[in-house]
Design a protein around this motif. Sequence first.
Motif, PDB file in Angstrom:
ATOM      1  N   ALA A   1       2.956   2.684  -1.602  1.00 29.57           N
ATOM      2  CA  ALA A   1       1.783   1.980  -2.124  1.00 29.57           C
ATOM      3  C   ALA A   1       1.547   2.271  -3.598  1.00 29.57           C
ATOM      4  CB  ALA A   1       0.547   2.370  -1.323  1.00 29.57           C
ATOM      5  N   ASN A   2       1.992   3.435  -4.076  1.00 33.99           N
ATOM      6  CA  ASN A   2       1.662   3.867  -5.435  1.00 33.99           C
ATOM      7  C   ASN A   2       2.107   2.870  -6.491  1.00 33.99           C
ATOM      8  OD1 ASN A   2       0.806   6.089  -4.046  1.00 33.99           O
ATOM      9  ND2 ASN A   2       2.262   7.521  -4.945  1.00 33.99           N
ATOM     10  N   SER A   3       3.267   2.260  -6.301  1.00 32.40           N
ATOM     11  CA  SER A   3       3.777   1.324  -7.312  1.00 32.40           C
ATOM     12  C   SER A   3       3.275  -0.092  -7.098  1.00 32.40           C
ATOM     13  CB  SER A   3       5.308   1.333  -7.311  1.00 32.40           C
ATOM     14  OG  SER A   3       5.829   1.045  -6.026  1.00 32.40           O
ATOM     15  N   MET A   4       2.635  -0.381  -5.955  1.00 31.25           N
ATOM     16  CA  MET A   4       2.102  -1.720  -5.716  1.00 31.25           C
ATOM     17  C   MET A   4       0.642  -1.852  -6.133  1.00 31.25           C
ATOM     18  SD  MET A   4       2.191  -3.994  -2.212  1.00 31.25           S
ATOM     19  CE  MET A   4       0.510  -4.261  -1.673  1.00 31.25           C
ATOM     20  N   VAL A   5      -0.089  -0.755  -6.069  1.00 27.91           N
ATOM     21  CA  VAL A   5      -1.526  -0.791  -6.349  1.00 27.91           C
ATOM     22  C   VAL A   5      -1.864  -1.309  -7.753  1.00 27.91           C
ATOM     23  CG1 VAL A   5      -3.521   0.712  -6.770  1.00 27.91           C
ATOM     24  CG2 VAL A   5      -2.283   0.840  -4.610  1.00 27.91           C
ATOM     25  N   PRO A   6      -1.110  -0.950  -8.810  1.00 27.05           N
ATOM     26  CA  PRO A   6      -1.465  -1.492 -10.130  1.00 27.05           C
ATOM     27  C   PRO A   6      -1.558  -3.013 -10.158  1.00 27.05           C
ATOM     28  CG  PRO A   6       0.085   0.300 -10.382  1.00 27.05           C
ATOM     29  CD  PRO A   6      -0.014   0.039  -8.904  1.00 27.05           C
ATOM     30  N   PHE A   7      -0.719  -3.707  -9.413  1.00 22.65           N
ATOM     31  CA  PHE A   7      -0.783  -5.165  -9.371  1.00 22.65           C
ATOM     32  C   PHE A   7      -2.098  -5.653  -8.763  1.00 22.65           C
ATOM     33  CE2 PHE A   7       3.992  -4.676  -9.006  1.00 22.65           C
ATOM     34  CZ  PHE A   7       4.276  -5.166 -10.269  1.00 22.65           C
ATOM     35  N   LEU A   8      -2.663  -4.890  -7.843  1.00 26.26           N
ATOM     36  CA  LEU A   8      -3.846  -5.322  -7.103  1.00 26.26           C
ATOM     37  C   LEU A   8      -5.148  -5.097  -7.862  1.00 26.26           C
ATOM     38  CD1 LEU A   8      -2.791  -3.868  -3.643  1.00 26.26           C
ATOM     39  CD2 LEU A   8      -3.166  -6.295  -4.103  1.00 26.26           C
ATOM     40  N   MET A   9      -5.112  -4.316  -8.923  1.00 32.29           N
ATOM     41  CA  MET A   9      -6.345  -3.891  -9.564  1.00 32.29           C
ATOM     42  C   MET A   9      -7.180  -5.052 -10.106  1.00 32.29           C
ATOM     43  SD  MET A   9      -4.997  -0.420 -11.478  1.00 32.29           S
ATOM     44  CE  MET A   9      -6.446  -0.312 -12.534  1.00 32.29           C
ATOM     45  N   LYS A  10      -6.526  -6.099 -10.565  1.00 34.08           N
ATOM     46  CA  LYS A  10      -7.287  -7.206 -11.143  1.00 34.08           C
ATOM     47  C   LYS A  10      -8.035  -8.016 -10.088  1.00 34.08           C
ATOM     48  CE  LYS A  10      -3.859 -10.906 -10.947  1.00 34.08           C
ATOM     49  NZ  LYS A  10      -4.763 -11.715 -10.075  1.00 34.08           N
TER      50      LYS A  10
END
Length: 386
Positions: A328-337
Amino acid sequence: MAKKEFISVVLFTAVLAAGGVAAAQGQKEYSDNENRYLTQFPSVNVEDVMAGETQEELTNAFNDQFPGRDGWTGLSTRVKKWIGMKDIGGVYLGKDHYYFEKIMNQDISRTDYFQNLRFVNRLASLSPGAQTTVMLVPPPGRILKDKLPVHASLYDADAMYKTAGETLQGAKLLDIRPELQQARKADKGTKDNGKQEKETQVYYRTDHHWTQYGAYVGYRAYCESVETKAASYASFGIQNISDDFYGTLYSKALDRDAVPDTIEIPEKLPEAEITCDGQTRDDVYDMTKKDQKDKYAVYFGGNYGEVDIKVKNPDNDRTLLIVKDSFANSMVPFLMKDYAQIRMIDLRYFKKSVKKYLEENPADEVLVLYEMSSFAQADQLNKLMK
């Protein structure tokens, strides 16, 4: 002297000798190559050895502290490759320099896997007002079958997806196998001459994680499942931060012919307040990690029991809870917006009551995100019952 006693004395003498060598050279506490702490030689006496109370610990310490251990491992790999072996140190050496972790059906308890799925059903029942989604990331050997060596055998991921679909209740299974398969072959399009571009890398060659683009494929699939429009990959300002990443699978074989991976990160992210286990961070990334062996830890600096991301000036009030492993650590940045707040809990390190946590921190959506074998073998999901 009895045979058993003689063997114990010989073993004790060997332990003293090995311990002496280790003491002279200094015991290593941590292996950068393997990203783990090494077993230390314990204080022992003849009585303990003869009683069989310390043999396993001593054996592990001897293996971990053996002088020149990494060099001998690399030499062993070269010899095995020379005689044609493709299964080395629990890793398959595949085509195009891909490594695959050798996890077999017998390594996974179907009973434990089924029970973990039932624990997720419990999680969904604790969040009746939230949409609960389960994303089990397939193993690279399932998506990159053409890269496996001939006759390589791995656990049956397809059967496990079938079990998940039949067992989950109140939670939606998001199967991203088709998306990953399509992404590696088609997302780069074609050249002007009609020939297909070099395939897109969705898993690292030397590590067990998915690449930044693989994580993007997961993000895009999740957005579709919750009826949110995914942003394009390019819009995140993807930047290359390292070209010399040798991951966990490389560390098992120490193959001198390994081709390093590239670490990329999305830089165009919304500003946010980030707290990891109560400690405030200035950024999603810990850039000191890019110069260390475990470069994947650049995301958040590693794993924590609880991470809280509060986006500044969000354009919505949606909240997302992710129960996760390191994928999940590398996918979460995409979800922040897309969210005002994202919380992550990693049950390996989470010490609170999950039930109470959900009561105090209700979410609009819940995402259970694990690599499949990691989920199947996790022994902490029973915390979802507490």
